[in-house]
Design an enzyme around this catalytic site. Structure first.
Site, PDB file in Angstrom:
ATOM      1  N   GLY A  27      -2.454  -4.154   9.290  1.00 32.81           N
ATOM      2  CA  GLY A  27      -1.651  -4.808  10.333  1.00 32.81           C
ATOM      3  C   GLY A  27      -1.042  -6.131   9.912  1.00 32.81           C
ATOM      4  O   GLY A  27      -0.757  -6.975  10.761  1.00 32.81           O
ATOM      5  N   HIS A  58      -1.501  -1.155  -4.069  1.00 36.07           N
ATOM      6  CA  HIS A  58      -2.746  -0.865  -3.364  1.00 36.07           C
ATOM      7  C   HIS A  58      -2.811   0.638  -3.115  1.00 36.07           C
ATOM      8  O   HIS A  58      -1.887   1.234  -2.555  1.00 36.07           O
ATOM      9  CB  HIS A  58      -2.774  -1.644  -2.050  1.00 36.07           C
ATOM     10  CG  HIS A  58      -4.053  -1.503  -1.285  1.00 36.07           C
ATOM     11  ND1 HIS A  58      -5.214  -2.153  -1.623  1.00 36.07           N
ATOM     12  CD2 HIS A  58      -4.353  -0.779  -0.173  1.00 36.07           C
ATOM     13  CE1 HIS A  58      -6.174  -1.857  -0.767  1.00 36.07           C
ATOM     14  NE2 HIS A  58      -5.676  -1.004   0.125  1.00 36.07           N
ATOM     15  N   GLY A  91       1.273  -2.237   4.189  1.00 37.93           N
ATOM     16  CA  GLY A  91       1.661  -0.834   4.044  1.00 37.93           C
ATOM     17  C   GLY A  91       2.909  -0.538   4.840  1.00 37.93           C
ATOM     18  O   GLY A  91       4.038  -0.550   4.318  1.00 37.93           O
ATOM     19  N   SER A  92       2.731  -0.298   6.149  1.00 39.90           N
ATOM     20  CA  SER A  92       3.876   0.091   6.971  1.00 39.90           C
ATOM     21  C   SER A  92       4.924  -1.014   7.036  1.00 39.90           C
ATOM     22  O   SER A  92       6.130  -0.731   6.995  1.00 39.90           O
ATOM     23  CB  SER A  92       3.411   0.485   8.377  1.00 39.90           C
ATOM     24  OG  SER A  92       2.598  -0.530   8.929  1.00 39.90           O
ATOM     25  N   MET A 122     -11.420  -5.885   6.129  1.00 42.65           N
ATOM     26  CA  MET A 122     -10.575  -4.947   6.872  1.00 42.65           C
ATOM     27  C   MET A 122     -10.184  -5.597   8.200  1.00 42.65           C
ATOM     28  O   MET A 122     -11.047  -6.024   8.966  1.00 42.65           O
ATOM     29  CB  MET A 122     -11.327  -3.638   7.174  1.00 42.65           C
ATOM     30  CG  MET A 122     -11.549  -2.709   5.990  1.00 42.65           C
ATOM     31  SD  MET A 122     -10.065  -2.224   5.055  1.00 42.65           S
ATOM     32  CE  MET A 122      -8.988  -1.580   6.349  1.00 42.65           C
ATOM     33  N   SER A 138       0.836  -1.201   0.000  1.00 45.17           N
ATOM     34  CA  SER A 138       0.000   0.000   0.000  1.00 45.17           C
ATOM     35  C   SER A 138       0.871   1.250   0.000  1.00 45.17           C
ATOM     36  O   SER A 138       1.684   1.442   0.906  1.00 45.17           O
ATOM     37  CB  SER A 138      -0.891   0.014   1.246  1.00 45.17           C
ATOM     38  OG  SER A 138      -1.447   1.314   1.407  1.00 45.17           O
ATOM     39  N   MET A 151      -9.159   8.072   0.586  1.00 46.12           N
ATOM     40  CA  MET A 151      -9.931   8.422   1.797  1.00 46.12           C
ATOM     41  C   MET A 151     -10.508   9.825   1.641  1.00 46.12           C
ATOM     42  O   MET A 151      -9.817  10.730   1.156  1.00 46.12           O
ATOM     43  CB  MET A 151      -9.017   8.376   3.025  1.00 46.12           C
ATOM     44  CG  MET A 151      -8.320   7.025   3.209  1.00 46.12           C
ATOM     45  SD  MET A 151      -7.373   6.989   4.737  1.00 46.12           S
ATOM     46  CE  MET A 151      -6.597   5.374   4.614  1.00 46.12           C
ATOM     47  N   GLY A 206      -8.614   3.930   7.837  1.00 48.52           N
ATOM     48  CA  GLY A 206      -8.310   5.347   8.015  1.00 48.52           C
ATOM     49  C   GLY A 206      -6.826   5.642   8.122  1.00 48.52           C
ATOM     50  O   GLY A 206      -6.378   6.702   7.711  1.00 48.52           O
ATOM     51  N   PHE A 207      -6.081   4.682   8.642  1.00 49.66           N
ATOM     52  CA  PHE A 207      -4.658   4.939   8.869  1.00 49.66           C
ATOM     53  C   PHE A 207      -3.832   3.674   8.678  1.00 49.66           C
ATOM     54  O   PHE A 207      -4.310   2.571   8.947  1.00 49.66           O
ATOM     55  CB  PHE A 207      -4.439   5.449  10.306  1.00 49.66           C
ATOM     56  CG  PHE A 207      -5.264   6.664  10.621  1.00 49.66           C
ATOM     57  CD1 PHE A 207      -4.831   7.931  10.235  1.00 49.66           C
ATOM     58  CD2 PHE A 207      -6.495   6.542  11.240  1.00 49.66           C
ATOM     59  CE1 PHE A 207      -5.608   9.057  10.490  1.00 49.66           C
ATOM     60  CE2 PHE A 207      -7.289   7.653  11.501  1.00 49.66           C
ATOM     61  CZ  PHE A 207      -6.843   8.922  11.125  1.00 49.66           C
ATOM     62  N   GLY A 208      -2.601   3.864   8.240  1.00 47.71           N
ATOM     63  CA  GLY A 208      -1.651   2.762   8.214  1.00 47.71           C
ATOM     64  C   GLY A 208      -1.055   2.566   9.604  1.00 47.71           C
ATOM     65  O   GLY A 208      -1.264   3.382  10.517  1.00 47.71           O
ATOM     66  N   HIS A 241      -8.699   1.148  -3.465  1.00 52.70           N
ATOM     67  CA  HIS A 241      -9.568   0.902  -2.311  1.00 52.70           C
ATOM     68  C   HIS A 241     -10.250   2.215  -1.944  1.00 52.70           C
ATOM     69  O   HIS A 241      -9.612   3.118  -1.410  1.00 52.70           O
ATOM     70  CB  HIS A 241      -8.688   0.366  -1.164  1.00 52.70           C
ATOM     71  CG  HIS A 241      -9.407   0.140   0.117  1.00 52.70           C
ATOM     72  ND1 HIS A 241      -8.732  -0.095   1.305  1.00 52.70           N
ATOM     73  CD2 HIS A 241     -10.735   0.093   0.429  1.00 52.70           C
ATOM     74  CE1 HIS A 241      -9.611  -0.272   2.273  1.00 52.70           C
ATOM     75  NE2 HIS A 241     -10.826  -0.158   1.775  1.00 52.70           N
ATOM     76  N   MET A 281     -12.298   4.331   0.275  1.00 49.82           N
ATOM     77  CA  MET A 281     -12.876   4.532   1.609  1.00 49.82           C
ATOM     78  C   MET A 281     -13.564   5.885   1.584  1.00 49.82           C
ATOM     79  O   MET A 281     -13.099   6.865   2.190  1.00 49.82           O
ATOM     80  CB  MET A 281     -11.756   4.483   2.669  1.00 49.82           C
ATOM     81  CG  MET A 281     -11.283   3.071   2.941  1.00 49.82           C
ATOM     82  SD  MET A 281      -9.662   3.021   3.710  1.00 49.82           S
ATOM     83  CE  MET A 281      -8.645   3.182   2.251  1.00 49.82           C
ATOM     84  N   ASP A 318      -4.965   3.661  -1.427  1.00 46.45           N
ATOM     85  CA  ASP A 318      -5.986   3.959  -0.428  1.00 46.45           C
ATOM     86  C   ASP A 318      -6.556   5.354  -0.640  1.00 46.45           C
ATOM     87  O   ASP A 318      -5.872   6.357  -0.420  1.00 46.45           O
ATOM     88  CB  ASP A 318      -5.373   3.852   0.974  1.00 46.45           C
ATOM     89  CG  ASP A 318      -5.131   2.410   1.374  1.00 46.45           C
ATOM     90  OD1 ASP A 318      -6.087   1.617   1.290  1.00 46.45           O
ATOM     91  OD2 ASP A 318      -3.991   2.078   1.745  1.00 46.45           O
ATOM     92  N   ASP A 349      -6.579  -6.448   4.779  1.00 43.34           N
ATOM     93  CA  ASP A 349      -5.970  -5.123   4.790  1.00 43.34           C
ATOM     94  C   ASP A 349      -5.882  -4.597   6.217  1.00 43.34           C
ATOM     95  O   ASP A 349      -6.909  -4.347   6.852  1.00 43.34           O
ATOM     96  CB  ASP A 349      -6.847  -4.196   3.935  1.00 43.34           C
ATOM     97  CG  ASP A 349      -6.207  -2.843   3.703  1.00 43.34           C
ATOM     98  OD1 ASP A 349      -5.044  -2.652   4.088  1.00 43.34           O
ATOM     99  OD2 ASP A 349      -6.883  -1.975   3.108  1.00 43.34           O
TER     100      ASP A 349
HETATM  101  C1  DX5 Z   1      -6.083   1.417   6.142  1.00 43.32           C
HETATM  102  C2  DX5 Z   1      -5.736   1.156   4.696  1.00 43.32           C
HETATM  103  C3  DX5 Z   1      -4.646   0.181   4.502  1.00 43.32           C
HETATM  104  C4  DX5 Z   1      -3.310   0.605   5.050  1.00 43.32           C
HETATM  105  C5  DX5 Z   1      -2.644  -0.613   5.599  1.00 43.32           C
HETATM  106  O1  DX5 Z   1      -7.276   2.111   6.232  1.00 43.32           O
HETATM  107  O2  DX5 Z   1      -6.885   0.668   3.992  1.00 43.32           O
HETATM  108  O3  DX5 Z   1      -4.512  -0.226   3.135  1.00 43.32           O
HETATM  109  O4  DX5 Z   1      -2.448   1.183   4.092  1.00 43.32           O
HETATM  110  O5  DX5 Z   1      -1.510  -0.246   6.269  1.00 43.32           O
HETATM  111  P1  DX5 Z   1      -0.755  -1.206   7.285  1.00 43.32           P
HETATM  112  O6  DX5 Z   1      -0.298  -2.399   6.487  1.00 43.32           O
HETATM  113  O7  DX5 Z   1       0.336  -0.359   7.806  1.00 43.32           O
HETATM  114  O8  DX5 Z   1      -1.761  -1.621   8.338  1.00 43.32           O
HETATM  115 ZN    ZN Z   2      -6.530  -0.245   1.914  1.00 38.22          ZN
END
Ligand code: DX5
Ligand code: ZN
Length: 230
Positions: A184, A40, A204-205, A144, A15, A44, A149-151, A73, A75, A42, A182
């Site tokens: 963690g 991916h 992502g992270s 999910m 992501s 938002m 909302g956040f990585g 994706h 959101m 995101d 998606d």
């Molecule tokens: C969260 C996003 C994810 C996010 C995942 O709302 O939809 O795609 O980038 O990030 P990590 O892998 O760090 O949880």
């Molecule tokens: Zn996502």
């Protein structure tokens, strides 16, 4: 363009939410060089989720810079209002949230009629029953595993049972549907989530923080325990 919809191995979709937004081209090259399959993206809107990120013009620019599969994706509230813009921008997959769609059946049909793959995302607290009448018209379901909302958030352990239950339903009703997760995901829980039945993995992270990203992707593949339809 690699799509891997035959479920022959897990699909890794880093992501770009965790990338440096001033260096997106570098992020795309990093994903490709590391052996990632999809990008991916995101999106938002600051309403459906408490954060604002990327819009169609950025996706259009990304499309010009990579031949990787673009997994968008959404959101956002009322995603139907933005479909044309993301289709024209070059998305390969558009995933909408069931919670955000008053007319989910219509929205999925619009995406597919445009020749784009269609996904449905479910927030952690949303039951699988919302999928009862759409499993035959989707290409992918996104579970999910954090609240969107956040990585960088922690995987919600209760989601493993939800992934298992969805895998059973997919195998019974429409085995070609991809099961994406998606939030963690890292090398610590890849075995658990793939054994439960996930076959499209967003990271992502964990991906962007990994010092050796090719090694990280290989470790995800090596430690995955997906045993679904080949
Ligand atoms: C969260 C996003 C994810 C996010 C995942 O709302 O939809 O795609 O980038 O990030 P990590 O892998 O760090 O949880
Ligand atoms: Zn996502």
């Amino acid at each position: 363009m690699k799509t891997d919809t035959d479920n022959s191995r897990i699909i890794i979709a880093p992501s770009i939410l965790s990338a440096d937004f001033t260096r997106l081209k570098d992020a795309l090259d990093i994903i490709k060089d590391a052996g990632g399959d999809w990008v991916h993206i995101d999106v938002m809107d600051g309403h459906f989720v408490p954060n604002l990120t990327i819009g169609p013009p950025v996706v259009e620019s990304i499309r010009k810079q990579t031949d990787l599969f673009l997994d968008v994706h959404l959101m956002v509230e009322k995603p139907e209002l933005l479909l044309d813009a993301f289709i024209d921008a070059g998305a390969d997959m558009i995933t909408v949230h069931a919670e955000a769609c008053a007319h989910l059946d219509r929205t999925l049909n619009v995406i597919r009629k445009a020749g784009v793959r269609a996904g449905v995302a479910l927030n952690p607290a949303t039951p699988l029953s919302v999928l009862d009448y759409v499993l035959d018209i989707v290409d992918m379901i996104l579970i999910m595993t954090v609240n969107p909302g956040f990585g960088g958030q922690k995987y919600i352990p209760g989601m493993t049972g939800k992934i298992k239950a969805l895998r059973e339903r997919i195998n019974k009703c429409n085995p070609g549907v991809l099961l994406q997760i998606d939030g963690g995901i890292s090398t610590d829980n890849i075995a658990e989530v793939t054994a439960a039945g996930a076959n499209v993995i967003i990271a992502g992270s964990a991906f962007f923080n990994a010092p050796d990203k090719a090694r990280f992707v290989s470790e995800l593949r090596e430690n995955s325990a997906f045993s679904g339809k080949i």
